[in-house]
Motif scaffolding. Structure first.
Motif, PDB file in Angstrom:
ATOM      1  N   ALA A  25      -0.340 -26.782  -6.082  1.00 24.67           N
ATOM      2  CA  ALA A  25       0.879 -27.071  -5.058  1.00 24.67           C
ATOM      3  C   ALA A  25       2.101 -27.105  -5.836  1.00 24.67           C
ATOM      4  CB  ALA A  25       0.238 -28.395  -4.443  1.00 24.67           C
ATOM      5  N   LEU A  26       2.041 -27.387  -7.051  1.00 22.46           N
ATOM      6  CA  LEU A  26       3.299 -27.640  -7.470  1.00 22.46           C
ATOM      7  C   LEU A  26       3.946 -26.487  -8.189  1.00 22.46           C
ATOM      8  CD1 LEU A  26       3.185 -31.333  -8.854  1.00 22.46           C
ATOM      9  CD2 LEU A  26       4.522 -30.370  -6.877  1.00 22.46           C
ATOM     10  N   ARG A  27       3.055 -25.497  -8.867  1.00 27.32           N
ATOM     11  CA  ARG A  27       3.348 -24.582  -9.859  1.00 27.32           C
ATOM     12  C   ARG A  27       4.242 -23.609  -9.261  1.00 27.32           C
ATOM     13  NH1 ARG A  27      -1.540 -20.831 -10.958  1.00 27.32           N
ATOM     14  NH2 ARG A  27      -0.095 -19.939 -12.318  1.00 27.32           N
ATOM     15  N   ASP A  28       4.995 -22.563  -9.968  1.00 22.74           N
ATOM     16  CA  ASP A  28       5.803 -21.453  -9.642  1.00 22.74           C
ATOM     17  C   ASP A  28       6.709 -21.869  -8.479  1.00 22.74           C
ATOM     18  OD1 ASP A  28       4.143 -19.954 -11.045  1.00 22.74           O
ATOM     19  OD2 ASP A  28       2.858 -19.417  -9.487  1.00 22.74           O
ATOM     20  N   ARG A  29       7.206 -23.091  -8.722  1.00 25.02           N
ATOM     21  CA  ARG A  29       8.256 -23.764  -7.538  1.00 25.02           C
ATOM     22  C   ARG A  29       8.082 -23.476  -5.988  1.00 25.02           C
ATOM     23  NH1 ARG A  29      13.491 -23.361 -10.419  1.00 25.02           N
ATOM     24  NH2 ARG A  29      13.180 -22.700 -12.443  1.00 25.02           N
ATOM     25  N   ARG A  30       6.753 -24.029  -5.940  1.00 22.64           N
ATOM     26  CA  ARG A  30       6.213 -24.231  -4.483  1.00 22.64           C
ATOM     27  C   ARG A  30       6.659 -25.119  -3.861  1.00 22.64           C
ATOM     28  NH1 ARG A  30       0.169 -21.981  -6.099  1.00 22.64           N
ATOM     29  NH2 ARG A  30       0.724 -20.004  -6.801  1.00 22.64           N
ATOM     30  N   LEU A  31       7.042 -26.350  -4.369  1.00 21.34           N
ATOM     31  CA  LEU A  31       7.524 -27.450  -3.495  1.00 21.34           C
ATOM     32  C   LEU A  31       9.073 -27.393  -3.678  1.00 21.34           C
ATOM     33  CD1 LEU A  31       6.845 -30.032  -2.046  1.00 21.34           C
ATOM     34  CD2 LEU A  31       7.061 -31.289  -4.306  1.00 21.34           C
ATOM     35  N   ALA A  32       9.709 -26.921  -2.604  1.00 13.97           N
ATOM     36  CA  ALA A  32      11.117 -26.908  -2.439  1.00 13.97           C
ATOM     37  C   ALA A  32      11.820 -26.260  -3.816  1.00 13.97           C
ATOM     38  CB  ALA A  32      11.663 -28.434  -2.190  1.00 13.97           C
ATOM     39  N   SER A  33      11.512 -25.343  -4.270  1.00 16.34           N
ATOM     40  CA  SER A  33      11.918 -24.609  -5.587  1.00 16.34           C
ATOM     41  C   SER A  33      12.039 -25.483  -6.739  1.00 16.34           C
ATOM     42  CB  SER A  33      13.421 -24.183  -5.164  1.00 16.34           C
ATOM     43  OG  SER A  33      13.061 -23.180  -4.056  1.00 16.34           O
ATOM     44  N   TRP A  34      11.302 -26.569  -6.927  1.00 14.58           N
ATOM     45  CA  TRP A  34      11.444 -27.518  -8.101  1.00 14.58           C
ATOM     46  C   TRP A  34      10.572 -26.899  -9.252  1.00 14.58           C
ATOM     47  CZ3 TRP A  34      15.264 -31.185  -8.734  1.00 14.58           C
ATOM     48  CH2 TRP A  34      15.737 -31.477  -7.821  1.00 14.58           C
ATOM     49  N   LYS A  35      11.036 -26.661 -10.348  1.00 19.65           N
ATOM     50  CA  LYS A  35      10.463 -26.321 -11.518  1.00 19.65           C
ATOM     51  C   LYS A  35       9.575 -27.629 -12.037  1.00 19.65           C
ATOM     52  CE  LYS A  35       9.133 -23.862 -15.397  1.00 19.65           C
ATOM     53  NZ  LYS A  35       8.064 -23.401 -15.226  1.00 19.65           N
ATOM     54  N   PHE A  36       8.334 -27.304 -12.117  1.00 13.77           N
ATOM     55  CA  PHE A  36       7.388 -28.506 -12.737  1.00 13.77           C
ATOM     56  C   PHE A  36       6.764 -27.780 -13.955  1.00 13.77           C
ATOM     57  CE2 PHE A  36       7.845 -30.545  -8.546  1.00 13.77           C
ATOM     58  CZ  PHE A  36       7.863 -32.049  -8.898  1.00 13.77           C
ATOM     59  N   ARG A  37       6.610 -28.813 -14.690  1.00 12.12           N
ATOM     60  CA  ARG A  37       5.740 -28.650 -16.034  1.00 12.12           C
ATOM     61  C   ARG A  37       4.647 -29.503 -15.967  1.00 12.12           C
ATOM     62  NH1 ARG A  37      10.495 -28.408 -20.688  1.00 12.12           N
ATOM     63  NH2 ARG A  37      11.936 -26.910 -19.431  1.00 12.12           N
ATOM     64  N   ARG A  38       3.445 -28.832 -16.405  1.00 11.62           N
ATOM     65  CA  ARG A  38       2.330 -30.036 -16.649  1.00 11.62           C
ATOM     66  C   ARG A  38       1.955 -30.349 -18.157  1.00 11.62           C
ATOM     67  NH1 ARG A  38      -2.987 -26.471 -16.761  1.00 11.62           N
ATOM     68  NH2 ARG A  38      -1.931 -24.475 -17.229  1.00 11.62           N
ATOM     69  N   GLN A  39       1.334 -31.327 -18.128  1.00  7.41           N
ATOM     70  CA  GLN A  39       1.030 -32.097 -19.528  1.00  7.41           C
ATOM     71  C   GLN A  39       2.066 -31.563 -20.424  1.00  7.41           C
ATOM     72  OE1 GLN A  39      -1.617 -33.824 -19.385  1.00  7.41           O
ATOM     73  NE2 GLN A  39      -2.352 -33.314 -17.747  1.00  7.41           N
ATOM     74  N   HIS A  40       3.216 -32.292 -20.142  1.00  7.24           N
ATOM     75  CA  HIS A  40       4.438 -31.895 -21.033  1.00  7.24           C
ATOM     76  C   HIS A  40       4.545 -33.407 -22.024  1.00  7.24           C
ATOM     77  CE1 HIS A  40       8.290 -30.360 -21.847  1.00  7.24           C
ATOM     78  NE2 HIS A  40       8.933 -31.553 -21.431  1.00  7.24           N
ATOM     79  N   PRO A  41       4.923 -32.987 -23.165  1.00 15.04           N
ATOM     80  CA  PRO A  41       5.262 -34.191 -23.980  1.00 15.04           C
ATOM     81  C   PRO A  41       6.634 -34.626 -23.702  1.00 15.04           C
ATOM     82  CG  PRO A  41       4.975 -32.076 -25.477  1.00 15.04           C
ATOM     83  CD  PRO A  41       4.917 -31.790 -23.885  1.00 15.04           C
ATOM     84  N   ILE A  42       6.706 -36.117 -23.651  1.00  9.30           N
ATOM     85  CA  ILE A  42       8.126 -36.697 -23.368  1.00  9.30           C
ATOM     86  C   ILE A  42       8.146 -38.017 -24.125  1.00  9.30           C
ATOM     87  CG2 ILE A  42       9.536 -37.950 -21.964  1.00  9.30           C
ATOM     88  CD1 ILE A  42       8.878 -36.462 -19.327  1.00  9.30           C
ATOM     89  N   ASN A  43       8.883 -37.958 -25.239  1.00  8.84           N
ATOM     90  CA  ASN A  43       9.004 -39.282 -26.067  1.00  8.84           C
ATOM     91  C   ASN A  43       7.856 -39.778 -26.698  1.00  8.84           C
ATOM     92  OD1 ASN A  43      11.045 -40.863 -27.308  1.00  8.84           O
ATOM     93  ND2 ASN A  43      10.634 -42.642 -25.779  1.00  8.84           N
TER      94      ASN A  43
END
Length: 114
Positions: A25-43
């Motif tokens: 549901a989130l990939r390819d900017r499917r939610l209001a054109s927001w770019k999501f990444r999955r399993q992404h490293p943060i700090n």
């Protein structure tokens, strides 16, 4: 390649069915054109989903997140990620399975307010 990227790649390969359903549901900017990444490293953490532009992390939690030790660990993790300017939204597997539209509306509402 650093260990967090290796871990993120491994987690992408063995994601849960709830994570896979939300990702579709989130990939390819499917939610209001927001770019999501999955399993992404943060700090030092690998988050389930993140939109960098929206400063939103979405964590999909299963039954293993209900123990006292896990609740404490998740709170510490959330605090550290939020200290970087992100908002962490926790969604249960059950919500993804039973109310995906409501989950997407909640994510969209959070992003609309950012």
């Amino acid at each position: 390649m650093d260990r967090f990227r290796v871990r993120a790649r491994a987690l992408r390969a063995r994601r849960t069915s709830a994570e896979d359903r939300l990702w579709q549901a989130l990939r390819d900017r499917r939610l209001a054109s927001w770019k999501f990444r999955r399993q992404h490293p943060i700090n030092g953490y690998v988050v389930d989903f993140v939109t960098i532009a929206g400063k939103l992390v979405v964590e999909v939690d299963g039954a293993t997140h209900g123990t006292d030790a896990e609740i404490v660990r998740d709170a510490l993790r959330t605090g550290r990620i939020e200290s970087l300017g992100f908002f962490v939204m926790r969604i249960t597997n059950t919500d993804v399975y039973d109310n995906l539209e409501g989950v997407l509306e909640a994510i969209d509402a959070q992003l609309a307010g950012s």
